[in-house]
Design a protein around this motif. Structure first.
Motif, PDB file in Angstrom:
ATOM      1  N   LEU A   1       0.861  -1.180   0.000  1.00 21.88           N
ATOM      2  CA  LEU A   1       0.000   0.000   0.000  1.00 21.88           C
ATOM      3  C   LEU A   1       0.901   1.235   0.000  1.00 21.88           C
ATOM      4  O   LEU A   1       1.512   1.569   1.004  1.00 21.88           O
ATOM      5  N   VAL A   2       1.000   1.867  -1.149  1.00 12.25           N
ATOM      6  CA  VAL A   2       1.854   3.049  -1.289  1.00 12.25           C
ATOM      7  C   VAL A   2       1.082   4.270  -0.809  1.00 12.25           C
ATOM      8  O   VAL A   2      -0.003   4.574  -1.311  1.00 12.25           O
ATOM      9  N   ALA A   3       1.624   4.966   0.192  1.00  7.94           N
ATOM     10  CA  ALA A   3       0.946   6.130   0.755  1.00  7.94           C
ATOM     11  C   ALA A   3       1.944   7.044   1.432  1.00  7.94           C
ATOM     12  O   ALA A   3       2.853   6.583   2.113  1.00  7.94           O
ATOM     13  N   ASP A   4       1.750   8.335   1.247  1.00  6.46           N
ATOM     14  CA  ASP A   4       2.547   9.354   1.930  1.00  6.46           C
ATOM     15  C   ASP A   4       1.720   9.880   3.088  1.00  6.46           C
ATOM     16  O   ASP A   4       0.722  10.591   2.895  1.00  6.46           O
ATOM     17  N   LEU A   5       2.114   9.557   4.311  1.00  9.39           N
ATOM     18  CA  LEU A   5       1.326   9.924   5.482  1.00  9.39           C
ATOM     19  C   LEU A   5       1.428  11.401   5.841  1.00  9.39           C
ATOM     20  O   LEU A   5       0.751  11.854   6.763  1.00  9.39           O
ATOM     21  N   ALA A   6       2.229  12.140   5.117  1.00 10.14           N
ATOM     22  CA  ALA A   6       2.261  13.589   5.300  1.00 10.14           C
ATOM     23  C   ALA A   6       1.130  14.263   4.535  1.00 10.14           C
ATOM     24  O   ALA A   6       0.963  15.479   4.631  1.00 10.14           O
ATOM     25  N   THR A   7       0.346  13.480   3.789  1.00  8.69           N
ATOM     26  CA  THR A   7      -0.744  14.028   2.987  1.00  8.69           C
ATOM     27  C   THR A   7      -2.080  13.467   3.439  1.00  8.69           C
ATOM     28  O   THR A   7      -2.171  12.357   3.964  1.00  8.69           O
TER      29      THR A   7
ATOM     30  N   ALA B   1       4.919  18.803   7.792  1.00  3.27           N
ATOM     31  CA  ALA B   1       5.004  17.435   7.285  1.00  3.27           C
ATOM     32  C   ALA B   1       5.404  16.469   8.401  1.00  3.27           C
ATOM     33  O   ALA B   1       4.838  15.377   8.522  1.00  3.27           O
ATOM     34  N   ALA B   2       6.370  16.869   9.226  1.00  5.12           N
ATOM     35  CA  ALA B   2       6.786  16.013  10.342  1.00  5.12           C
ATOM     36  C   ALA B   2       5.647  15.826  11.330  1.00  5.12           C
ATOM     37  O   ALA B   2       5.413  14.714  11.830  1.00  5.12           O
ATOM     38  N   LEU B   3       4.920  16.893  11.629  1.00  9.29           N
ATOM     39  CA  LEU B   3       3.779  16.799  12.536  1.00  9.29           C
ATOM     40  C   LEU B   3       2.721  15.844  11.984  1.00  9.29           C
ATOM     41  O   LEU B   3       2.162  15.025  12.723  1.00  9.29           O
ATOM     42  N   ASP B   4       2.459  15.921  10.696  1.00  9.25           N
ATOM     43  CA  ASP B   4       1.448  15.052  10.094  1.00  9.25           C
ATOM     44  C   ASP B   4       1.853  13.581  10.154  1.00  9.25           C
ATOM     45  O   ASP B   4       1.024  12.712  10.429  1.00  9.25           O
ATOM     46  N   VAL B   5       3.121  13.299   9.916  1.00  5.86           N
ATOM     47  CA  VAL B   5       3.585  11.907   9.929  1.00  5.86           C
ATOM     48  C   VAL B   5       3.671  11.366  11.351  1.00  5.86           C
ATOM     49  O   VAL B   5       3.256  10.239  11.636  1.00  5.86           O
ATOM     50  N   LEU B   6       4.204  12.173  12.273  1.00  5.09           N
ATOM     51  CA  LEU B   6       4.498  11.688  13.617  1.00  5.09           C
ATOM     52  C   LEU B   6       3.328  11.794  14.593  1.00  5.09           C
ATOM     53  O   LEU B   6       3.289  11.062  15.586  1.00  5.09           O
ATOM     54  N   VAL B   7       2.394  12.681  14.325  1.00  6.24           N
ATOM     55  CA  VAL B   7       1.285  12.902  15.259  1.00  6.24           C
ATOM     56  C   VAL B   7      -0.076  12.670  14.607  1.00  6.24           C
ATOM     57  O   VAL B   7      -0.859  11.837  15.064  1.00  6.24           O
ATOM     58  N   THR B   8      -0.366  13.402  13.537  1.00  9.11           N
ATOM     59  CA  THR B   8      -1.695  13.302  12.926  1.00  9.11           C
ATOM     60  C   THR B   8      -1.982  11.901  12.417  1.00  9.11           C
ATOM     61  O   THR B   8      -3.075  11.355  12.658  1.00  9.11           O
ATOM     62  N   ALA B   9      -1.035  11.301  11.710  1.00 11.47           N
ATOM     63  CA  ALA B   9      -1.269   9.965  11.165  1.00 11.47           C
ATOM     64  C   ALA B   9      -1.495   8.920  12.257  1.00 11.47           C
ATOM     65  O   ALA B   9      -2.469   8.154  12.181  1.00 11.47           O
ATOM     66  N   PRO B  10      -0.661   8.840  13.298  1.00 14.17           N
ATOM     67  CA  PRO B  10      -0.943   7.867  14.359  1.00 14.17           C
ATOM     68  C   PRO B  10      -2.292   8.086  15.035  1.00 14.17           C
ATOM     69  O   PRO B  10      -2.989   7.127  15.372  1.00 14.17           O
ATOM     70  N   LEU B  11      -2.673   9.356  15.225  1.00 14.75           N
ATOM     71  CA  LEU B  11      -3.969   9.642  15.834  1.00 14.75           C
ATOM     72  C   LEU B  11      -5.103   9.143  14.946  1.00 14.75           C
ATOM     73  O   LEU B  11      -6.006   8.430  15.403  1.00 14.75           O
ATOM     74  N   ARG B  12      -5.067   9.523  13.688  1.00 13.57           N
ATOM     75  CA  ARG B  12      -6.144   9.144  12.782  1.00 13.57           C
ATOM     76  C   ARG B  12      -6.219   7.638  12.587  1.00 13.57           C
ATOM     77  O   ARG B  12      -7.297   7.036  12.652  1.00 13.57           O
ATOM     78  N   LEU B  13      -5.077   7.010  12.334  1.00 11.10           N
ATOM     79  CA  LEU B  13      -5.080   5.573  12.063  1.00 11.10           C
ATOM     80  C   LEU B  13      -5.438   4.776  13.312  1.00 11.10           C
ATOM     81  O   LEU B  13      -6.125   3.754  13.226  1.00 11.10           O
ATOM     82  N   SER B  14      -4.985   5.232  14.475  1.00 13.69           N
ATOM     83  CA  SER B  14      -5.347   4.548  15.722  1.00 13.69           C
ATOM     84  C   SER B  14      -6.850   4.611  15.961  1.00 13.69           C
ATOM     85  O   SER B  14      -7.468   3.633  16.393  1.00 13.69           O
ATOM     86  N   GLN B  15      -7.444   5.761  15.682  1.00  9.84           N
ATOM     87  CA  GLN B  15      -8.890   5.888  15.892  1.00  9.84           C
ATOM     88  C   GLN B  15      -9.662   4.950  14.971  1.00  9.84           C
ATOM     89  O   GLN B  15     -10.579   4.244  15.408  1.00  9.84           O
ATOM     90  N   VAL B  16      -9.284   4.925  13.694  1.00  3.78           N
ATOM     91  CA  VAL B  16      -9.970   4.041  12.744  1.00  3.78           C
ATOM     92  C   VAL B  16      -9.797   2.584  13.146  1.00  3.78           C
ATOM     93  O   VAL B  16     -10.759   1.808  13.162  1.00  3.78           O
TER      94      VAL B  16
END
Length: 254
Positions: free
Chosen positions: A56-62, A105-120
């Motif tokens: 699954l190719v994905a850029d977690l900064a986006t 970009a660092a905030l999105d990868v290190l914080v936003t992505a774990p928050l969003r993916l953990s919730q889902v």
């Protein structure tokens, strides 16, 4: 057969998570930006471990990248029983030397992505009554010297809060706090100096970190610090005044 989804799976700790989970007979979903490296890893895992390896190719900064992974986690046709939020990187420069785009970009990868993916993942897993979420933090969470340290402290604190909210659901949350690990993480020009600045005894292997992390998941531990020396070091850091940890390991740039 259980399925694990690993972000940042193309190299470093993510690649090691993929291998250890695959050899433990987990199907794996490999997430990263580098399609070529992911495809090569997936082919090798399929041949060596005999499990299914999905790319699954994905850029977690986006937003689009996060949405693609969130959709995969929400799938009930092919449920994910273990989420490993591993993707991350360090800027290696202070906030006076970085751009807003780099920090965002660092905030999105290190914080936003774990928050969003953990919730889902948590919502899907609690419906099924089982599952686990593993978030990669860092011993840097006990420092106060960089935005990276702040992000990793958030990951640790968030995981503890998540574990409390998941109590009694059959789903667990674990944060692993590695120290210095011999991976490609320190290959960039702004972090490469650390390879020579710290003695060999300060470094631990990716194999040891992943083994400790997965053992923590199995016993439903909330916080895991691999290696006795880092666990002891964390104890000392907690005793130091905050002013000392803010100066500790100050960045050379910015």
């Amino acid at each position: 057969m259980a399925t694990a989804l690993i972000t940042g799976a193309s190299r470093g700790l993510g690649e090691e998570f993929a291998w250890q989970l695959a050899t433990a007979r987990h199907d794996v979903v490999l997430v990263a930006r580098d399609r070529d490296r992911l495809s090569e890893l997936a082919d090798t895992i399929r041949g060596a471990a005999g499990v299914r390896a999905e790319v699954l190719v994905a850029d977690l900064a986006t937003e689009d990248g996060q949405e693609a992974v969130a959709e995969r986690l929400a799938s009930e046709d092919e449920p994910v029983s273990l989420l490993v939020n591993n993707a991350g990187y360090g800027l290696g420069r202070g906030i006076l030397s970085t751009t807003w785009e780099e920090e965002k970009a660092a905030l999105d990868v290190l914080v936003t992505a774990p928050l969003r993916l953990s919730q889902v993942a948590a919502k899907s897993m609690t419906v099924r009554g089982h599952g686990a979420i593993l978030n990669v933090s860092s011993v840097a969470a006990h420092l106060g010297n960089s935005t990276y340290a702040a992000h990793k402290r958030w990951v640790r604190d968030f995981t503890e809060a998540l574990a409390g909210q998941l109590h009694g659901t059959g789903v667990s949350a674990t944060a692993v706090l590695p120290g210095l690990v011999r991976t490609e993480f320190h290959d960039g020009p702004d972090l490469e100096y650390m390879k020579s600045e710290y003695p060999d005894a300060a470094w631990i292997s990716s194999e040891a970190v992943v083994e400790a992390a997965l053992a923590g998941v199995r016993r439903k531990a909330v916080v895991v610090t691999p290696s006795l020396r880092y666990a002891a070091g964390v104890g000392l850091l907690r005793m130091l005044p905050k002013s000392a940890t803010r100066r500790s390991g100050s960045l050379r740039r910015g």
